[in-house]
Write a protein that holds these residues in place. Structure first.
Motif, mmCIF file in Angstrom:
data_model
loop_
_atom_site.group_PDB
_atom_site.id
_atom_site.type_symbol
_atom_site.label_atom_id
_atom_site.label_comp_id
_atom_site.label_asym_id
_atom_site.label_seq_id
_atom_site.Cartn_x
_atom_site.Cartn_y
_atom_site.Cartn_z
ATOM 1 N N THR A 1 -19.728 1.772 1.582
ATOM 2 C CA THR A 1 -19.089 1.196 1.133
ATOM 3 C C THR A 1 -17.936 1.487 1.674
ATOM 4 O O THR A 1 -17.174 2.050 2.209
ATOM 5 N N ARG A 2 -17.474 0.072 0.983
ATOM 6 C CA ARG A 2 -15.502 -0.012 1.803
ATOM 7 C C ARG A 2 -14.831 -0.236 1.367
ATOM 8 O O ARG A 2 -15.142 -1.596 0.269
ATOM 9 N N LEU A 3 -13.355 0.009 0.502
ATOM 10 C CA LEU A 3 -12.633 -0.079 -0.402
ATOM 11 C C LEU A 3 -11.413 -1.909 0.380
ATOM 12 O O LEU A 3 -11.519 -1.100 1.789
ATOM 13 N N VAL A 4 -11.569 -3.289 -0.204
ATOM 14 C CA VAL A 4 -11.455 -4.429 0.511
ATOM 15 C C VAL A 4 -10.799 -4.769 0.309
ATOM 16 O O VAL A 4 -9.646 -5.474 0.754
ATOM 17 N N ALA A 5 -9.963 -4.487 -1.374
ATOM 18 C CA ALA A 5 -9.148 -5.153 -2.088
ATOM 19 C C ALA A 5 -8.685 -4.393 -2.967
ATOM 20 O O ALA A 5 -9.387 -4.352 -4.016
ATOM 21 N N MET A 6 -6.563 -4.788 -3.251
ATOM 22 C CA MET A 6 -7.021 -4.010 -5.053
ATOM 23 C C MET A 6 -6.047 -4.359 -5.027
ATOM 24 O O MET A 6 -4.959 -5.602 -4.801
ATOM 25 N N ALA A 7 -5.384 -4.864 -6.538
ATOM 26 C CA ALA A 7 -4.188 -4.727 -7.660
ATOM 27 C C ALA A 7 -3.863 -3.859 -8.547
ATOM 28 O O ALA A 7 -4.476 -4.038 -9.158
ATOM 29 N N ASP A 8 -2.886 -4.558 -9.311
ATOM 30 C CA ASP A 8 -2.446 -3.590 -10.058
ATOM 31 C C ASP A 8 -0.985 -4.865 -10.032
ATOM 32 O O ASP A 8 -0.361 -5.498 -9.621
ATOM 33 N N VAL A 9 -0.553 -4.373 -11.948
ATOM 34 C CA VAL A 9 0.686 -4.761 -12.098
ATOM 35 C C VAL A 9 2.111 -4.487 -11.857
ATOM 36 O O VAL A 9 3.136 -5.054 -11.156
ATOM 37 N N SER A 10 1.604 -2.903 -10.975
ATOM 38 C CA SER A 10 2.459 -2.288 -10.448
ATOM 39 C C SER A 10 2.757 -1.866 -9.769
ATOM 40 O O SER A 10 1.579 -1.522 -8.880
ATOM 41 N N GLU A 11 3.807 -2.634 -7.819
ATOM 42 C CA GLU A 11 3.846 -2.083 -7.022
ATOM 43 C C GLU A 11 3.295 -0.588 -6.745
ATOM 44 O O GLU A 11 2.216 -0.169 -5.546
ATOM 45 N N ASN A 12 4.049 0.170 -7.207
ATOM 46 C CA ASN A 12 4.537 1.545 -6.974
ATOM 47 C C ASN A 12 3.158 2.095 -7.213
ATOM 48 O O ASN A 12 2.528 3.309 -6.944
ATOM 49 N N LYS A 13 2.196 2.116 -8.911
ATOM 50 C CA LYS A 13 0.740 2.512 -8.566
ATOM 51 C C LYS A 13 0.330 2.228 -7.804
ATOM 52 O O LYS A 13 -0.638 2.677 -7.134
ATOM 53 N N LEU A 14 0.020 1.010 -6.699
ATOM 54 C CA LEU A 14 -0.648 0.501 -5.831
ATOM 55 C C LEU A 14 -0.785 1.760 -5.311
ATOM 56 O O LEU A 14 -1.238 1.428 -4.382
ATOM 57 N N LYS A 15 0.403 1.587 -4.907
ATOM 58 C CA LYS A 15 1.059 2.368 -3.381
ATOM 59 C C LYS A 15 0.672 3.732 -3.685
ATOM 60 O O LYS A 15 0.293 4.186 -2.802
ATOM 61 N N SER A 16 0.967 4.293 -4.738
ATOM 62 C CA SER A 16 0.444 5.118 -4.515
ATOM 63 C C SER A 16 -1.566 6.076 -4.218
ATOM 64 O O SER A 16 -1.707 6.445 -4.369
ATOM 65 N N SER A 17 -2.250 4.910 -5.171
ATOM 66 C CA SER A 17 -2.933 4.511 -5.043
ATOM 67 C C SER A 17 -3.756 4.751 -3.577
ATOM 68 O O SER A 17 -5.152 5.045 -3.861
ATOM 69 N N PHE A 18 -3.301 3.677 -3.051
ATOM 70 C CA PHE A 18 -3.631 3.402 -1.264
ATOM 71 C C PHE A 18 -3.242 4.494 -0.927
ATOM 72 O O PHE A 18 -4.152 4.862 0.099
#
Length: 371
Positions: free
Chosen positions: A1-18
């Motif tokens: 399994t691979r993660l291929v895309a991410m979505a959020d309303v917060s750019e900071n949240k997405l960045k920290s999760s990534f």
């Protein structure tokens, strides 16, 4: 399994999760910069990266207010789903999920719900033994989530310099707002409440409750700091739940069930390991131990994914949404009873017309919050 895309309303949240996921699973990350999407429509762009009718899965882990919105699009696109609990915070969103789910079942989509305790091997063994009469007929269940304050539930007034948007600030502090999460009661207590009525093999039909706040200075939100709920089943048996968030008080995080011949520990210390065991009588007497769960235990957070992936790969029927809705409504019923001071029934909550965020699917980055 691979993660291929991410979505959020917060750019900071997405960045920290990534960054966190990249550090932990560098070989599983295939998310390029143009596969990171921001905004209230970002979920569509992320889901569009998946292949309909394949083994691909969309993981829905936003606050539950958005669950039905994202599930609707996943069904339209024909992709498998894992959604976190709770799946709804009120009756209208619960009914909407159930209706949508009929379409998911017609398409044969595999759908998991994050009530991982149901996938715990040791709890499943205990459930089967209880159904076989190990401790007799269940007459009472007890569940506890009594601990210190949870940071995300104690919210300071918004700093406009940090959060220019009231809406995005509320989403970032989602445990503090009933429209987003059902509050801390729904989001945290659902597991212990769910595993208790699972052992009963039926769900509570009504609840009475009390609750309140203690002095917390400048920290504000919509949660009570303590809850006491008495759930009743059709046969008259009870489930008593106690929840509390306070400093310097007795803590307990456990679920117990009592029968006519004995009692059992469903979980003794958080969600994993369960450390399940059973006794004759009604006290923790080691001389009356009927058996205990073998250690070490497989992690149920892993097992829930193994079960979902097995269903996808081997094309087994797999859909946990109805059970997820029931667990979410049962939990909301306790919160509803505490906040209103009324006796309420499961049917009243499920069929209520009160919806916390009726236009949640229309929100934009510039929208005012529902509250």
């Amino acid at each position: 399994t691979r993660l291929v895309a991410m979505a959020d309303v917060s750019e900071n949240k997405l960045k920290s999760s990534f960054e966190a996921l990249s550090g932990k699973h560098p070989d599983r990350m295939s998310v390029s910069e143009d596969q990171k999407f921001i905004g209230f429509e970002a979920y569509k762009q992320a889901i569009d990266e998946l292949r309909p009718g394949s083994a691909d899965v969309v993981i829905l882990t936003t606050p539950p207010a958005f669950r039905w919105v994202h599930y609707k699009y996943a069904i339209e696109k024909g992709v498998n789903v894992f959604m976190e609990k709770p799946v709804c915070v009120d009756g209208p969103s619960g009914r909407r999920l159930l209706a949508l789910n009929e379409e998911a079942k017609k398409k044969g989509l595999k759908v998991g719900v994050g009530l991982m305790c149901r996938h715990c091997d040791r709890r499943q063994e205990l459930f089967e033994k209880i159904q076989d009469g190990l401790i007799g007929d269940l007459t009472m269940m007890r569940a506890y989530r009594m601990m210190g304050p949870v940071a995300s539930c104690f919210t300071l007034p918004r700093d406009p310099a940090v959060y220019p948007s009231e809406l995005l600030w509320q989403i970032d502090r989602f445990h503090s707002f009933l429209w987003l999460s059902g509050g801390a009661f729904s989001d945290f207590n659902i597991h212990n409440i769910d595993e208790a009525w699972w052992m009963k093999k039926g769900w509570p039909v009504e609840a009475i409750a009390s609750g309140g706040r203690t002095e917390r200075g400048d920290y504000i939100d919509q949660n009570f700091d303590h809850y006491n709920v008495e759930y009743a089943f059709e046969d008259g048996s009870k489930l008593f739940f106690q929840g509390r968030n306070a400093i310097g008080t007795f803590n307990e995080f456990a679920t117990y069930v009592h029968g006519t011949k004995g009692w059992a520990v469903v979980s003794a210390a958080r969600h994993t390991p369960a450390k399940s065991m059973a006794f004759t009588g009604q006290a923790m007497d080691r001389d009356k131990l009927l058996g205990r769960a073998e250690q070490p235990e497989p992690n149920p957070y892993d097992l829930e994914w193994e079960d979902l992936m097995d269903a996808i790969v081997n094309n087994k029927e797999y859909n946990e949404v109805e059970r997820g809705v029931k667990a979410s409504v049962v939990t909301a019923m306790g919160r509803f009873a505490a906040h209103t001071g009324q006796k309420v029934t499961y049917d009243q909550v499920l069929n209520s017309e009160h919806e916390f965020a009726p236009d949640v699917d229309k929100l934009t980055m510039d929208s005012p919050p529902p509250l």
